[in-house]
Scaffold this motif. Structure first.
Motif, PDB file in Angstrom:
ATOM      1  N   UNK A 454       0.828  -1.481   0.185  1.00  0.00           N
ATOM      2  CA  UNK A 454       0.134  -0.184   0.326  1.00  0.00           C
ATOM      3  C   UNK A 454       0.411   1.380  -0.050  1.00  0.00           C
ATOM      4  N   UNK A 455       2.113   1.316   0.672  1.00  0.00           N
ATOM      5  CA  UNK A 455       2.970   2.635   0.639  1.00  0.00           C
ATOM      6  C   UNK A 455       3.932   2.950  -0.696  1.00  0.00           C
ATOM      7  N   UNK A 456       3.733   1.492  -1.303  1.00  0.00           N
ATOM      8  CA  UNK A 456       4.115   1.506  -2.619  1.00  0.00           C
ATOM      9  C   UNK A 456       3.280   2.216  -3.810  1.00  0.00           C
ATOM     10  N   UNK A 457       2.040   1.377  -3.769  1.00  0.00           N
ATOM     11  CA  UNK A 457       1.231   2.174  -4.414  1.00  0.00           C
ATOM     12  C   UNK A 457       0.613   3.463  -3.988  1.00  0.00           C
ATOM     13  N   UNK A 458       0.724   3.909  -2.807  1.00  0.00           N
ATOM     14  CA  UNK A 458       0.497   4.969  -2.747  1.00  0.00           C
ATOM     15  C   UNK A 458       1.824   6.478  -2.761  1.00  0.00           C
ATOM     16  N   UNK A 459       3.343   5.475  -3.291  1.00  0.00           N
ATOM     17  CA  UNK A 459       3.800   6.623  -3.980  1.00  0.00           C
ATOM     18  C   UNK A 459       3.878   6.766  -5.343  1.00  0.00           C
ATOM     19  N   UNK A 460       3.530   5.762  -5.692  1.00  0.00           N
ATOM     20  CA  UNK A 460       3.232   6.072  -6.843  1.00  0.00           C
ATOM     21  C   UNK A 460       2.530   6.735  -8.091  1.00  0.00           C
ATOM     22  N   UNK A 461       1.224   6.592  -7.162  1.00  0.00           N
ATOM     23  CA  UNK A 461       0.388   8.259  -7.629  1.00  0.00           C
ATOM     24  C   UNK A 461       0.944   9.431  -7.444  1.00  0.00           C
ATOM     25  N   UNK A 462       1.370   9.419  -6.168  1.00  0.00           N
ATOM     26  CA  UNK A 462       2.209  10.531  -5.779  1.00  0.00           C
ATOM     27  C   UNK A 462       3.151  11.405  -6.655  1.00  0.00           C
ATOM     28  N   UNK A 463       4.032  10.004  -7.322  1.00  0.00           N
ATOM     29  CA  UNK A 463       4.984  10.863  -8.846  1.00  0.00           C
ATOM     30  C   UNK A 463       4.078  11.038  -9.185  1.00  0.00           C
ATOM     31  N   UNK A 464       3.660  10.159  -9.397  1.00  0.00           N
ATOM     32  CA  UNK A 464       2.545  10.220 -11.090  1.00  0.00           C
ATOM     33  C   UNK A 464       1.311  11.660 -10.951  1.00  0.00           C
ATOM     34  N   UNK A 465       1.218  12.480  -9.792  1.00  0.00           N
ATOM     35  CA  UNK A 465       0.372  13.313  -9.943  1.00  0.00           C
ATOM     36  C   UNK A 465      -0.900  12.919  -9.446  1.00  0.00           C
ATOM     37  N   UNK A 466      -1.613  11.723  -9.293  1.00  0.00           N
ATOM     38  CA  UNK A 466      -2.931  10.973  -9.063  1.00  0.00           C
ATOM     39  C   UNK A 466      -3.709  11.771  -7.491  1.00  0.00           C
TER      40      UNK A 466
END
Length: 466
Positions: A454-466
């Motif tokens: 869940x942490x990795x998914x959240x960071x990926x979303x933040x990086x993508x600007x989601x």
């Protein structure tokens, strides 16, 4: 995605480097570790599949006097404004240390009293950021981050002042920053979050509500519920030993009851050795099953010297200190965890029949395994260490009230009650299972074992600007 993961201390290393976060980040791309750990630690202690693609030194942060004054002003002002039970307690505690240190805190307390409101606190925070932004540490980290070129900077702990230059450097480079709220008590008992992060990763919806309450400038869309990776090891079957293997490791007998006494840090739990003595006396006297075995695990921040007299008097005590690297004379924050200790704690929380502690996070650790917990709620010192009875002190803290209200543990208001509660749980460990489950659901919003993903998914979303 490329994530830069900032690890400032040993506890953060335990939660994020010694678990599966690395392999989960690799699902989204690569990642780099920005840390202040000793040379070689990552290669020696982190599993190959979890290692970062690169490492960079966090470097030392020599805080300027003005920056320290502003930071402590924010700390005291925030606690004055929030006014939780534990914050009021922290404000009442005397400041110790050198004359210069005491003078700094007196000035910050006075200034904090004058800025106890969101708008004034925000103004001081902007001034603090302006001072730190001019520091050479910020310039160095700006160059480091420009070279690493991450899509997101993730701080694994929201409190250390060492993270502030990196966060400000990331902001100047338009790199979004995120932090993890380290523990269930931090928002209601500690000072202001160290830096102006863009995003916040929290354990649960309950914690998300606390964050937006105590940091009204943080909007809910910047808060991500991810559970907490510190419990992921409890769901990893590869880490689980048999009860026989654990007892062989500890020199105990698998067929006899196993009681685990979990110690706190010396500053907050000064009477731990005497409480442990009471427990051992009850077993010796037969008030608790006299074949019960007691294993004591002090907190990682505790060198354990204060237990020397108890250990000498009770040869039957199993002493099991955390397996951390500690060097003589080093500050506790420099202690580093080992994978062996992650395994040991996972198995101790899984196999112990009853846990005994004083208002500790270990109530959650054992409860997540369905193991019953007895909280110590009687005094062994006169006067009590903090001037009021144990029950009126620890069990009024905001973060711990749900344990009481949900019936997630039993509370021993006397040695006799300690014996009765431990004995009841040994006879029927299913007692209060509903309360333990309710506490886990409230405090840990993602199933144990899935938090790192869940942490990795959240960071990926933040990086993508989601």
């Amino acid at each position: 995605m490329r994530a830069a993961v900032l690890v400032a201390d040993g506890v953060s290393a335990r939660n994020f480097l010694l678990g599966p976060l690395g392999r989960e980040l690799h699902r989204h791309g690569d990642w780099v570790a920005l840390h202040g750990l000793r040379d070689g630690y990552v290669e020696e202690r982190v599993a190959p599949e979890d290692r970062p693609d690169a490492e960079a030194p966090l470097g030392r942060y020599d805080e300027a006097p003005l920056a320290a004054l502003l930071r402590y002003t924010l700390l005291y002002g925030h606690m004055e404004w929030c006014g939780t039970t534990s914050m009021r307690h922290n404000l009442s505690r005397p400041v110790r240390g050198s004359r210069r240190h005491r003078a700094l805190h007196r000035a910050a307390r006075s200034a904090g009293h004058a800025v106890d409101g969101p708008r004034r606190l925000a103004a001081v925070e902007r001034r603090h950021a302006a001072v730190v932004r001019r520091r050479p540490e910020t310039a160095r980290l700006r160059a480091v981050l420009a070279d690493l070129a991450p899509d997101v900077l993730f701080c694994t702990h929201q409190r250390p002042p060492e993270v502030v230059p990196a966060v400000l450097a990331a902001r100047e480079l338009s790199i979004p920053s995120a932090t993890f709220i380290f523990s269930w008590d931090n928002l209601t008992s500690k000072g202001r979050i160290a830096a102006p992060f863009d995003h916040y990763l929290v354990w649960s919806e309950h914690m998300a509500g606390e964050l937006t309450r105590f940091a009204p400038d943080v909007t809910r869309d910047r808060v991500h519920v991810v559970g907490t990776p510190q419990f992921d090891s409890y769901a990893d079957p590869d880490r689980l030993w048999t009860r026989e293997a654990l007892c062989e490791r500890l020199g105990l007998q698998a067929g006899r009851p196993l009681l685990c006494f979990s110690g706190g840090d010396p500053g907050n739990s000064p009477d731990d050795p005497e409480h442990l003595r009471v427990l051992l006396d009850l077993v010796r006297a037969g008030a608790i099953r006299d074949d019960a075995q007691v294993v004591a695990r002090p907190a990682p921040v505790d060198g354990g010297e204060r237990y020397a007299a108890v250990r000498a008097h009770y040869a039957e005590l199993c002493w099991s200190p955390p397996v951390w690297e500690r060097h003589p004379g080093a500050d506790w924050s420099q202690a580093l965890p080992t994978p062996d200790d992650v395994d040991l704690l996972a198995n101790l929380t899984h196999h112990a029949d009853v846990n005994v502690n004083l208002a500790s996070t270990m109530t959650l650790d054992f409860g997540l395994h369905g193991r019953p917990v007895v909280n110590l709620a009687f005094d062994v010192s006169d006067p009590p260490p903090f001037g009021i009875p144990v029950w009126d002190h620890y069990y009024r803290f905001d973060h711990y009230r749900p344990v009481v209200e949900l019936g997630a543990a039993r509370f021993a208001r006397s040695p006799d009650e300690l014996a009765a509660h431990v004995s009841a749980y040994l006879d029927d460990p299913s007692l209060d299972a509903g309360g333990r489950a309710a506490l886990a659901e409230l405090e840990v919003g993602v199933p144990v074992g899935r938090s790192s993903a869940a942490v990795a998914d959240a960071l990926a979303a933040i990086a993508a600007g989601a």
